[in-house]
Design a protein around this motif. Structure first.
Motif, PDB file in Angstrom:
ATOM      1  N   VAL A   1      45.556  35.895  43.899  1.00  0.00           N
ATOM      2  CA  VAL A   1      45.868  37.187  44.497  1.00  0.00           C
ATOM      3  C   VAL A   1      47.188  37.002  45.230  1.00  0.00           C
ATOM      4  O   VAL A   1      47.279  36.237  46.197  1.00  0.00           O
ATOM      5  CB  VAL A   1      44.782  37.659  45.483  1.00  0.00           C
ATOM      6  CG1 VAL A   1      45.190  39.007  46.089  1.00  0.00           C
ATOM      7  CG2 VAL A   1      43.438  37.777  44.786  1.00  0.00           C
TER       8      VAL A   1
ATOM      9  N   SER B   1      53.778  37.738  39.159  1.00  0.00           N
ATOM     10  CA  SER B   1      52.440  37.764  38.587  1.00  0.00           C
ATOM     11  C   SER B   1      52.479  37.555  37.083  1.00  0.00           C
ATOM     12  O   SER B   1      51.704  36.757  36.522  1.00  0.00           O
ATOM     13  CB  SER B   1      51.771  39.104  38.913  1.00  0.00           C
ATOM     14  OG  SER B   1      50.510  39.214  38.286  1.00  0.00           O
TER      15      SER B   1
ATOM     16  N   ARG C   1      46.202  38.999  40.438  1.00  0.00           N
ATOM     17  CA  ARG C   1      46.159  40.342  40.998  1.00  0.00           C
ATOM     18  C   ARG C   1      47.236  40.441  42.074  1.00  0.00           C
ATOM     19  O   ARG C   1      47.655  39.420  42.624  1.00  0.00           O
ATOM     20  CB  ARG C   1      44.789  40.652  41.601  1.00  0.00           C
ATOM     21  CG  ARG C   1      43.643  40.614  40.600  1.00  0.00           C
ATOM     22  CD  ARG C   1      42.337  41.070  41.241  1.00  0.00           C
ATOM     23  NE  ARG C   1      41.207  40.934  40.340  1.00  0.00           N
ATOM     24  CZ  ARG C   1      39.962  41.327  40.624  1.00  0.00           C
ATOM     25  NH1 ARG C   1      39.706  41.882  41.814  1.00  0.00           N
ATOM     26  NH2 ARG C   1      38.993  41.166  39.744  1.00  0.00           N
TER      27      ARG C   1
ATOM     28  N   SER D   1      40.765  45.298  48.599  1.00  0.00           N
ATOM     29  CA  SER D   1      41.247  44.645  47.381  1.00  0.00           C
ATOM     30  C   SER D   1      40.621  43.269  47.169  1.00  0.00           C
ATOM     31  O   SER D   1      40.490  42.809  46.027  1.00  0.00           O
ATOM     32  CB  SER D   1      42.770  44.503  47.438  1.00  0.00           C
ATOM     33  OG  SER D   1      43.405  45.760  47.539  1.00  0.00           O
TER      34      SER D   1
END
Length: 312
Positions: A78, A91, A103, A121
């Motif tokens: 993340v 990413s 993510r 999230s």
């Protein structure tokens, strides 16, 4: 003459004791450096801690390099940073190169109202590693009252360097405690080891990160949580404005590759062999000498910046 002999003997043993103490301290540091950096061992992180790793300030420099090293270990990522465009780029690069799921969360850590979004999230993810990397420094060394837009600078430095570390830890730590395993890597700075005048707020906020990390490690290590304070000297990043890596100022990739070897071994580290040696030497300097040296250095840097700004 006879009365002077005991005093001379006392001073001799004080001197000998001091030399022996310093020699022992340096020897211990060298032994630990050999053990950590010279001998191969398995990484202290991986999906076994939890399949996800969270990295703040992950689109540049040290943060991006930590994300890449964690991806090499097979961890899903993340990535949290301010720019969605940069997040998408990093990413995509990591996903394609290391074949791991990624993510992104786009937030500005200068704000205080972002943590509900982050919490939502991260919900449901088994997070094994948190890297609190996001940070902000001065544009150039400056006296406290002469910092441009001082009130705003105070708020931003505290929110980005201190509040983010506390809040992100608050979000992630409960899941680690529940599973009795996890690692939190807090990126402090060598300027947090000893006071750095003309970088006063930055130095103080990074000292907070160091103390917070050390306290947290002692509180939760019995619960299977490893918390590390990482205190680098200069690394060739955008924040330091150093473009060309050297032996003393490594690239972010070189620094993080080295620092990762200390995870699980040292709860407080300068992260890089040369920086570790520098930290050992500087920590032995008496305060008067340290402040004399550091003031000359930051004043010189300030003067160069102002001269250049005036020409432009």
């Amino acid at each position: 003459m006879e009365s002077a002999l005991p005093a001379a003997g006392f001073l001799y043993w004080v001197g000998a004791g001091t030399v022996a103490y310093l020699a022992l301290r340096i020897s211990c540091s060298l032994f630990m450096a050999l053990r950590v950096w010279g001998l191969g061992h398995e990484p202290g992180v991986g999906p076994g801690l939890g399949e996800w790793a969270v990295v703040t300030g992950s689109t540049d420099g040290i943060g991006k390099s930590y994300a890449e090293e964690l991806a090499k270990c097979g961890m899903k990522l993340v990535l949290i940073s301010r720019s969605q465009d940069k997040l998408n780029q990093v990413s995509s690069e990591i996903r394609e190169k290391y074949k791991v799921e990624t993510r992104t969360i786009a937030v500005d850590f200068a704000s205080e109202d972002i943590y509900d979004k982050i919490k939502t999230s991260l919900a449901g993810l088994k997070i094994g590693v948190l890297v609190n990397n996001v940070g902000m420094s001065y544009e150039y060394p400056e006296y406290f009252l002469e910092i441009p837009d001082l009130d705003n600078a105070i708020k931003k430095l505290i929110n980005i360097n201190i509040l983010s570390v506390c809040k992100m830890t608050r979000l992630v730590l409960p899941g680690m405690v529940e599973r009795s395993k996890g690692t939190i890597l807090n990126i402090s700075s060598a300027s947090g080891m000893r006071p750095t005048p003309l970088l006063t707020i930055y130095s103080a906020t990074k000292a907070f990160v160091d103390f917070f990390s050390r306290c947290l490690h002692e509180e939760y290590r019995s619960k299977g949580i490893f918390v590390q304070s990482v205190l680098p000297y200069f690394v060739a990043t955008k924040m330091t404005k150093i473009r060309k890596p050297t032996l003393q100022t490594p690239s972010p990739e070189m620094f993080v590759k080295s620092a990762m070897k200390t995870v699980g071994w040292k709860s407080r580290t300068n992260g890089y062999p040369v920086h570790s040696l520098m930290g050992t030497i500087i920590s032995t300097l008496p305060s008067w000498l340290y402040f004399n040296v550091i003031m000359r250095s930051v004043k010189s840097t300030r003067a160069r910046y102002l001269r250049k700004a005036k020409k432009n």
